[in-house]
Design a protein around this motif. Structure first.
Motif, PDB file in Angstrom:
ATOM      1  N   ALA A  23       0.838  -1.208   0.000  1.00 15.24           N
ATOM      2  CA  ALA A  23       0.000   0.000   0.000  1.00 15.24           C
ATOM      3  C   ALA A  23       0.870   1.254   0.000  1.00 15.24           C
ATOM      4  N   ARG A  24       1.916   1.267   0.824  1.00 10.29           N
ATOM      5  CA  ARG A  24       2.831   2.417   0.838  1.00 10.29           C
ATOM      6  C   ARG A  24       3.436   2.640  -0.542  1.00 10.29           C
ATOM      7  N   CYS A  25       3.878   1.572  -1.160  1.00 11.17           N
ATOM      8  CA  CYS A  25       4.495   1.678  -2.494  1.00 11.17           C
ATOM      9  C   CYS A  25       3.489   2.149  -3.537  1.00 11.17           C
ATOM     10  N   ALA A  26       2.260   1.661  -3.468  1.00  9.72           N
ATOM     11  CA  ALA A  26       1.229   2.068  -4.427  1.00  9.72           C
ATOM     12  C   ALA A  26       0.925   3.555  -4.308  1.00  9.72           C
ATOM     13  N   VAL A  27       0.836   4.039  -3.081  1.00 14.85           N
ATOM     14  CA  VAL A  27       0.560   5.466  -2.866  1.00 14.85           C
ATOM     15  C   VAL A  27       1.723   6.304  -3.383  1.00 14.85           C
ATOM     16  N   ALA A  28       2.930   5.940  -3.040  1.00 18.72           N
ATOM     17  CA  ALA A  28       4.104   6.704  -3.481  1.00 18.72           C
ATOM     18  C   ALA A  28       4.222   6.694  -5.008  1.00 18.72           C
ATOM     19  N   ALA A  29       3.961   5.560  -5.623  1.00 19.06           N
ATOM     20  CA  ALA A  29       4.069   5.451  -7.081  1.00 19.06           C
ATOM     21  C   ALA A  29       3.004   6.267  -7.803  1.00 19.06           C
ATOM     22  N   SER A  30       1.896   6.546  -7.137  1.00 16.33           N
ATOM     23  CA  SER A  30       0.822   7.300  -7.788  1.00 16.33           C
ATOM     24  C   SER A  30       1.093   8.796  -7.806  1.00 16.33           C
ATOM     25  N   PRO A  32       3.148  12.250  -8.683  1.00 12.29           N
ATOM     26  CA  PRO A  32       4.133  12.737  -9.662  1.00 12.29           C
ATOM     27  C   PRO A  32       5.487  12.941  -8.974  1.00 12.29           C
ATOM     28  N   ASP A  33       6.545  12.808  -9.734  1.00  8.97           N
ATOM     29  CA  ASP A  33       7.894  12.945  -9.168  1.00  8.97           C
ATOM     30  C   ASP A  33       8.070  14.254  -8.395  1.00  8.97           C
ATOM     31  N   ALA A  34       7.474  15.321  -8.880  1.00  9.08           N
ATOM     32  CA  ALA A  34       7.651  16.626  -8.236  1.00  9.08           C
ATOM     33  C   ALA A  34       6.988  16.698  -6.858  1.00  9.08           C
ATOM     34  N   LEU A  35       5.977  15.875  -6.613  1.00  4.19           N
ATOM     35  CA  LEU A  35       5.289  15.910  -5.320  1.00  4.19           C
ATOM     36  C   LEU A  35       5.828  14.905  -4.312  1.00  4.19           C
ATOM     37  N   ARG A  36       6.560  13.913  -4.771  1.00  5.57           N
ATOM     38  CA  ARG A  36       7.056  12.875  -3.861  1.00  5.57           C
ATOM     39  C   ARG A  36       7.879  13.425  -2.710  1.00  5.57           C
ATOM     40  N   PRO A  37       8.791  14.360  -2.947  1.00  4.72           N
ATOM     41  CA  PRO A  37       9.576  14.858  -1.799  1.00  4.72           C
ATOM     42  C   PRO A  37       8.719  15.544  -0.744  1.00  4.72           C
ATOM     43  N   ARG A  38       7.650  16.209  -1.157  1.00  6.91           N
ATOM     44  CA  ARG A  38       6.833  16.962  -0.198  1.00  6.91           C
ATOM     45  C   ARG A  38       5.734  16.112   0.430  1.00  6.91           C
ATOM     46  N   LEU A  39       5.170  15.190  -0.313  1.00  8.56           N
ATOM     47  CA  LEU A  39       4.008  14.449   0.183  1.00  8.56           C
ATOM     48  C   LEU A  39       4.243  12.952   0.382  1.00  8.56           C
ATOM     49  N   GLY A  40       5.280  12.411  -0.219  1.00  9.67           N
ATOM     50  CA  GLY A  40       5.493  10.968  -0.210  1.00  9.67           C
ATOM     51  C   GLY A  40       5.539  10.341   1.171  1.00  9.67           C
ATOM     52  N   ASP A  42       4.506  11.542   4.152  1.00  8.55           N
ATOM     53  CA  ASP A  42       3.260  11.693   4.914  1.00  8.55           C
ATOM     54  C   ASP A  42       2.154  10.784   4.383  1.00  8.55           C
ATOM     55  N   LEU A  43       2.005  10.728   3.068  1.00  8.74           N
ATOM     56  CA  LEU A  43       0.949   9.879   2.497  1.00  8.74           C
ATOM     57  C   LEU A  43       1.261   8.399   2.676  1.00  8.74           C
ATOM     58  N   SER A  44       2.525   8.039   2.624  1.00  8.56           N
ATOM     59  CA  SER A  44       2.896   6.643   2.881  1.00  8.56           C
ATOM     60  C   SER A  44       2.584   6.245   4.318  1.00  8.56           C
ATOM     61  N   LEU A  45       2.848   7.148   5.258  1.00  7.54           N
ATOM     62  CA  LEU A  45       2.526   6.883   6.659  1.00  7.54           C
ATOM     63  C   LEU A  45       1.014   6.710   6.836  1.00  7.54           C
ATOM     64  N   LEU A  46       0.238   7.576   6.221  1.00  5.69           N
ATOM     65  CA  LEU A  46      -1.222   7.442   6.309  1.00  5.69           C
ATOM     66  C   LEU A  46      -1.692   6.118   5.718  1.00  5.69           C
TER      67      LEU A  46
END
Length: 57
Positions: A23-30, A32-40, A42-46
Protein backbone atom coordinates in the motif's frame (compact mmCIF):
# COMPACT_ATOMS: atom_id res chain seq x y z
CA UNK A 1 2.95 23.34 -8.62
CA UNK A 2 2.18 20.07 -10.43
CA UNK A 3 -1.37 18.90 -10.64
CA UNK A 4 -2.33 16.11 -8.22
CA UNK A 5 -3.12 13.03 -10.33
CA UNK A 6 -6.23 10.94 -10.20
CA UNK A 7 -5.67 7.71 -8.31
CA UNK A 8 -7.77 4.57 -8.19
CA UNK A 9 -10.94 4.96 -6.18
CA UNK A 10 -10.32 1.61 -4.52
CA UNK A 11 -7.19 -0.37 -3.96
CA UNK A 12 -7.64 -3.85 -2.58
CA UNK A 13 -4.97 -5.59 -0.57
CA UNK A 14 -5.27 -8.93 1.21
CA UNK A 15 -5.36 -8.99 5.01
CA UNK A 16 -1.68 -9.83 5.29
CA UNK A 17 1.27 -7.97 6.85
CA UNK A 18 2.95 -7.65 3.43
CA UNK A 19 0.02 -5.53 2.27
CA UNK A 20 1.20 -2.60 4.38
CA UNK A 21 4.35 -2.23 2.30
CA UNK A 22 2.44 -2.78 -0.94
CA UNK A 23 0.00 0.00 0.00
CA UNK A 24 2.83 2.42 0.84
CA UNK A 25 4.50 1.68 -2.49
CA UNK A 26 1.23 2.07 -4.43
CA UNK A 27 0.56 5.47 -2.87
CA UNK A 28 4.10 6.70 -3.48
CA UNK A 29 4.07 5.45 -7.08
CA UNK A 30 0.82 7.30 -7.79
CA UNK A 31 2.40 10.68 -6.98
CA UNK A 32 4.13 12.74 -9.66
CA UNK A 33 7.89 12.94 -9.17
CA UNK A 34 7.65 16.63 -8.24
CA UNK A 35 5.29 15.91 -5.32
CA UNK A 36 7.06 12.88 -3.86
CA UNK A 37 9.58 14.86 -1.80
CA UNK A 38 6.83 16.96 -0.20
CA UNK A 39 4.01 14.45 0.18
CA UNK A 40 5.49 10.97 -0.21
CA UNK A 41 6.46 10.32 3.41
CA UNK A 42 3.26 11.69 4.91
CA UNK A 43 0.95 9.88 2.50
CA UNK A 44 2.90 6.64 2.88
CA UNK A 45 2.53 6.88 6.66
CA UNK A 46 -1.22 7.44 6.31
CA UNK A 47 -1.51 4.45 3.98
CA UNK A 48 0.42 2.29 6.47
CA UNK A 49 -1.90 3.28 9.30
CA UNK A 50 -5.05 2.70 7.27
CA UNK A 51 -3.99 -0.71 6.00
CA UNK A 52 -2.68 -1.81 9.38
CA UNK A 53 -5.91 -0.80 11.13
CA UNK A 54 -8.12 -2.29 8.41
CA UNK A 55 -6.43 -5.69 8.63
CA UNK A 56 -6.29 -5.85 12.44
CA UNK A 57 -8.49 -8.60 13.92
Amino acid sequence: MPEIPLVPTHWRFPAHPASVRRARCAVAASLPDALRPRLGDDLSLLASELVTNASAP
